[in-house]
Scaffold this motif. Structure first.
Motif, PDB file in Angstrom:
ATOM      1  N   ARG A  64      -8.477  -4.845  27.748  1.00  0.00           N
ATOM      2  CA  ARG A  64      -7.186  -5.507  27.596  1.00  0.00           C
ATOM      3  C   ARG A  64      -6.061  -4.493  27.796  1.00  0.00           C
ATOM      4  O   ARG A  64      -6.223  -3.307  27.507  1.00  0.00           O
ATOM      5  CB  ARG A  64      -7.042  -6.108  26.200  1.00  0.00           C
ATOM      6  CG  ARG A  64      -7.730  -7.452  26.019  1.00  0.00           C
ATOM      7  CD  ARG A  64      -7.466  -8.002  24.647  1.00  0.00           C
ATOM      8  NE  ARG A  64      -8.072  -9.314  24.470  1.00  0.00           N
ATOM      9  CZ  ARG A  64      -7.464 -10.466  24.733  1.00  0.00           C
ATOM     10  NH1 ARG A  64      -6.204 -10.464  25.172  1.00  0.00           N
ATOM     11  NH2 ARG A  64      -8.083 -11.612  24.557  1.00  0.00           N
ATOM     12  N   PRO A  65      -4.899  -4.959  28.265  1.00  0.00           N
ATOM     13  CA  PRO A  65      -3.734  -4.071  28.311  1.00  0.00           C
ATOM     14  C   PRO A  65      -3.392  -3.606  26.902  1.00  0.00           C
ATOM     15  O   PRO A  65      -3.543  -4.356  25.929  1.00  0.00           O
ATOM     16  CB  PRO A  65      -2.627  -4.965  28.884  1.00  0.00           C
ATOM     17  CG  PRO A  65      -3.351  -6.055  29.604  1.00  0.00           C
ATOM     18  CD  PRO A  65      -4.618  -6.275  28.828  1.00  0.00           C
ATOM     19  N   THR A  66      -2.979  -2.370  26.771  1.00  0.00           N
ATOM     20  CA  THR A  66      -2.651  -1.818  25.461  1.00  0.00           C
ATOM     21  C   THR A  66      -1.257  -1.220  25.468  1.00  0.00           C
ATOM     22  O   THR A  66      -0.661  -0.989  26.516  1.00  0.00           O
ATOM     23  CB  THR A  66      -3.658  -0.727  25.056  1.00  0.00           C
ATOM     24  OG1 THR A  66      -3.629   0.313  26.053  1.00  0.00           O
ATOM     25  CG2 THR A  66      -5.063  -1.281  24.948  1.00  0.00           C
ATOM     26  N   ASN A  70       1.920  -5.415  24.037  1.00  0.00           N
ATOM     27  CA  ASN A  70       0.579  -5.966  24.250  1.00  0.00           C
ATOM     28  C   ASN A  70      -0.183  -6.185  22.956  1.00  0.00           C
ATOM     29  O   ASN A  70      -1.087  -7.032  22.900  1.00  0.00           O
ATOM     30  CB  ASN A  70      -0.219  -5.051  25.174  1.00  0.00           C
ATOM     31  CG  ASN A  70       0.188  -5.200  26.623  1.00  0.00           C
ATOM     32  OD1 ASN A  70       0.058  -6.272  27.193  1.00  0.00           O
ATOM     33  ND2 ASN A  70       0.712  -4.145  27.216  1.00  0.00           N
ATOM     34  N   HIS A  74      -2.803 -10.206  21.892  1.00  0.00           N
ATOM     35  CA  HIS A  74      -4.263 -10.228  21.851  1.00  0.00           C
ATOM     36  C   HIS A  74      -4.831 -11.594  21.497  1.00  0.00           C
ATOM     37  O   HIS A  74      -6.046 -11.806  21.607  1.00  0.00           O
ATOM     38  CB  HIS A  74      -4.782  -9.173  20.869  1.00  0.00           C
ATOM     39  CG  HIS A  74      -4.923  -7.818  21.489  1.00  0.00           C
ATOM     40  ND1 HIS A  74      -6.003  -7.012  21.285  1.00  0.00           N
ATOM     41  CD2 HIS A  74      -4.128  -7.137  22.331  1.00  0.00           C
ATOM     42  CE1 HIS A  74      -5.877  -5.880  21.953  1.00  0.00           C
ATOM     43  NE2 HIS A  74      -4.732  -5.935  22.607  1.00  0.00           N
ATOM     44  N   HIS A  81      -3.785 -12.700  29.308  1.00  0.00           N
ATOM     45  CA  HIS A  81      -3.121 -11.502  28.784  1.00  0.00           C
ATOM     46  C   HIS A  81      -2.814 -10.530  29.919  1.00  0.00           C
ATOM     47  O   HIS A  81      -1.711  -9.967  29.999  1.00  0.00           O
ATOM     48  CB  HIS A  81      -4.013 -10.844  27.735  1.00  0.00           C
ATOM     49  CG  HIS A  81      -3.372  -9.691  27.032  1.00  0.00           C
ATOM     50  ND1 HIS A  81      -3.989  -9.011  26.002  1.00  0.00           N
ATOM     51  CD2 HIS A  81      -2.171  -9.064  27.199  1.00  0.00           C
ATOM     52  CE1 HIS A  81      -3.209  -8.041  25.584  1.00  0.00           C
ATOM     53  NE2 HIS A  81      -2.106  -8.044  26.299  1.00  0.00           N
ATOM     54  N   LYS A  82      -3.771 -10.344  30.822  1.00  0.00           N
ATOM     55  CA  LYS A  82      -3.544  -9.425  31.936  1.00  0.00           C
ATOM     56  C   LYS A  82      -2.435  -9.928  32.864  1.00  0.00           C
ATOM     57  O   LYS A  82      -1.616  -9.149  33.361  1.00  0.00           O
ATOM     58  CB  LYS A  82      -4.844  -9.223  32.719  1.00  0.00           C
ATOM     59  CG  LYS A  82      -5.873  -8.379  31.995  1.00  0.00           C
ATOM     60  CD  LYS A  82      -7.076  -8.117  32.887  1.00  0.00           C
ATOM     61  CE  LYS A  82      -8.056  -7.159  32.223  1.00  0.00           C
ATOM     62  NZ  LYS A  82      -9.202  -6.823  33.101  1.00  0.00           N
ATOM     63  N   ASP A  85       0.876  -9.335  31.210  1.00  0.00           N
ATOM     64  CA  ASP A  85       1.179  -7.904  31.248  1.00  0.00           C
ATOM     65  C   ASP A  85       1.679  -7.477  32.634  1.00  0.00           C
ATOM     66  O   ASP A  85       2.633  -6.710  32.751  1.00  0.00           O
ATOM     67  CB  ASP A  85      -0.078  -7.117  30.872  1.00  0.00           C
ATOM     68  CG  ASP A  85       0.124  -5.620  30.973  1.00  0.00           C
ATOM     69  OD1 ASP A  85       0.890  -5.067  30.176  1.00  0.00           O
ATOM     70  OD2 ASP A  85      -0.487  -5.007  31.875  1.00  0.00           O
ATOM     71  N   GLN A 102       5.074  -1.451  28.136  1.00  0.00           N
ATOM     72  CA  GLN A 102       3.876  -0.727  28.540  1.00  0.00           C
ATOM     73  C   GLN A 102       4.007   0.733  28.135  1.00  0.00           C
ATOM     74  O   GLN A 102       5.037   1.360  28.391  1.00  0.00           O
ATOM     75  CB  GLN A 102       3.689  -0.804  30.059  1.00  0.00           C
ATOM     76  CG  GLN A 102       3.464  -2.234  30.559  1.00  0.00           C
ATOM     77  CD  GLN A 102       3.401  -2.268  32.060  1.00  0.00           C
ATOM     78  OE1 GLN A 102       4.219  -1.658  32.729  1.00  0.00           O
ATOM     79  NE2 GLN A 102       2.425  -2.984  32.584  1.00  0.00           N
ATOM     80  N   LYS A 105      -0.615   2.945  29.845  1.00  0.00           N
ATOM     81  CA  LYS A 105      -1.848   2.182  29.689  1.00  0.00           C
ATOM     82  C   LYS A 105      -3.075   2.905  30.229  1.00  0.00           C
ATOM     83  O   LYS A 105      -4.124   2.895  29.609  1.00  0.00           O
ATOM     84  CB  LYS A 105      -1.713   0.832  30.396  1.00  0.00           C
ATOM     85  CG  LYS A 105      -0.729  -0.102  29.744  1.00  0.00           C
ATOM     86  CD  LYS A 105      -0.814  -1.470  30.389  1.00  0.00           C
ATOM     87  CE  LYS A 105      -0.498  -1.360  31.862  1.00  0.00           C
ATOM     88  NZ  LYS A 105      -0.567  -2.676  32.531  1.00  0.00           N
TER      89      LYS A 105
END
Length: 411
Positions: A64-66, A70, A74, A81-82, A85, A102, A105
């Motif tokens: 997952r993007p962090t 982000n 979740h 989610h992607k 993002d 961001q 990442k």
């Protein structure tokens, strides 16, 4: 009449994937898709150990993007989610707000990815790339067993089976909550099928019940387990017993192992449980020879501080400092009894696979399927003696049966 002589296959040998008797196709490799959580990866690897494929696998992770905003996204399905993002990244790529949306990442992917299963590199899951790899090497290496665990892995595993049904056998560990037919086999604990009693109906909002609790009884492609799968099988414990012999064998018996987890959404407790544990240990110390205590990554500092303050200098007690090497398998091998907090189904499943006495502390703080799991453990036996849990071996036996029905077997 002269006998008919068939031409020899190229190279004078039968292709490896057809080497087994009866012309069966042999499964010699596995693909693992994890979600980044150690518990999920442990279940996949535990099953592959039981199948004899733990040294012939490729690891992937649903990433997952962090960073930045982000963390608040979740709750979305991973693909959505992607997309969100990527959209936010494009919109704010030239502004200072991008640092909020961001935060480096790629660096975070690498750092978290390398720790997920304890391997140096794990590939990011991509259904199409995995299918291309499996199909492109099928003639030489045969079909692949795909084992996935965790909510974020569900779309990847189901897509792989849809795109290459003749080249893979897909196993989803943990109940996907819907569309079980998208997988060749679903492996899930019995407590996922607990009955919705009046009390439990109050715990689960009506609108969420179909997503949280299976609505249908387990079908033919569902394998039920008592607890969580893990890698602590008899072979692993034999090696651990030898590795930790010098440190643990000389300890005064009986040796009591204490594993302390941390509060979860369905097992909420606070520092009072640590105080309760301290009182229990004072009673245990009167009759036991030695105690070794381990905290998990989820243990809140205020809980560990209570235990450390009380026992850090006690001559009978050793508290692991969290540094390598991790004594966990050694503890499972050498313990005479366990005391474990109720929040971790994985820790309890591992301890119950040894057949040794297990005392669970904090069950009164748990609800929903955690309570059902604890009730099933209590029903296993009315005494300290009970048949050890052997879920991974039982599931592996079922997988072999299903593979034979397909005309495949494990190499």
């Amino acid at each position: 009449m002269r006998p008919i002589r068939l031409p020899e296959p190229p190279g004078g040998a039968t292709p490896e994937i057809f080497a087994a008797g009866g012309g069966a196709t042999v499964v010699r490799r596995a693909v693992v898709i994890g979600n980044g959580c150690a518990g999920a990866g442990n279940q996949c690897l535990g099953l592959l150990r039981a199948l004899g494929l733990s040294d012939r696998l490729t690891l992937y992770r649903a990433i997952r993007p962090t960073g930045g905003i982000n963390k608040l996204l979740h709750f979305l399905p991973i693909f959505l989610h992607k997309l969100v993002d990527q959209f936010l990244g494009q919109v704010f790529s030239d502004t200072r707000f991008a640092t909020v949306v961001q935060v480096n990442k790629l660096a975070q992917y690498s750092a978290r990815n390398s720790q997920s299963f304890g391997f140096s590199s794990i590939l990011e899951a991509d259904s199409q790339k995995i299918v291309t790899m499996v199909c492109g090497t099928f003639e030489k290496e045969g079909p692949a067993l795909v084992v996935a665990c965790g909510r974020d892995t569900i779309p990847y595993a189901s897509s792989i089976r849809r795109l290459a049904p003749d080249n893979v056998f897909v196993i989803q560990i943990q109940h996907p909550r819907s569309c079980l037919g998208r997988f060749d086999l679903v492996v899930t604990p019995r407590h996922d099928y607990y009955a919705l009693t009046t009390k439990r109906r109050q715990e689960v909002p009506r609108l969420l019940r179909r997503w949280i609790t299976p609505q249908e009884p387990p079908g033919p492609n569902v394998v039920l387990t008592a607890g969580a799968l893990h890698q602590a099988d008899s072979v692993a414990l034999c090696f651990a017993a030898a590795d930790w012999h010098a440190e643990l064998a000389p300890l005064p018996n009986p040796l009591v192992i204490v594993n302390i987890g941390g509060p979860t959404r369905n097992c909420k407790y606070d520092v009072d449980l640590a105080k309760q544990l301290v009182n229990s240990l004072h009673n245990v110390l009167k009759t036991c020879g030695s105690v070794r205590i381990s905290f998990s990554r989820r243990t809140p500092p205020q809980m560990s501080d209570v235990v450390l303050k009380e026992f850090s200098t006690h001559p009978k007690i050793y508290i692991w400092d969290g540094e390598d090497p991790n004594p966990h398998l050694g503890h499972l091998a050498w313990a005479d009894a366990f005391i474990i907090t109720a929040d971790s189904i994985s820790m309890l499943s591992e301890a119950c696979s040894t057949g040794k006495p297990v005392y669970v502390i904090g069950t009164e703080h748990c609800r929903w399927k955690f309570s059902d799991f604890h009730n099933r453990l209590e029903d296993m036996s009315d005494s300290w003696s009970y048949p050890p849990l052997n879920d991974a071996a039982d599931v592996a036996a079922r997988i072999r049966e299903v593979l034979v029905q397909r005309g495949w077997n494990l190499g």
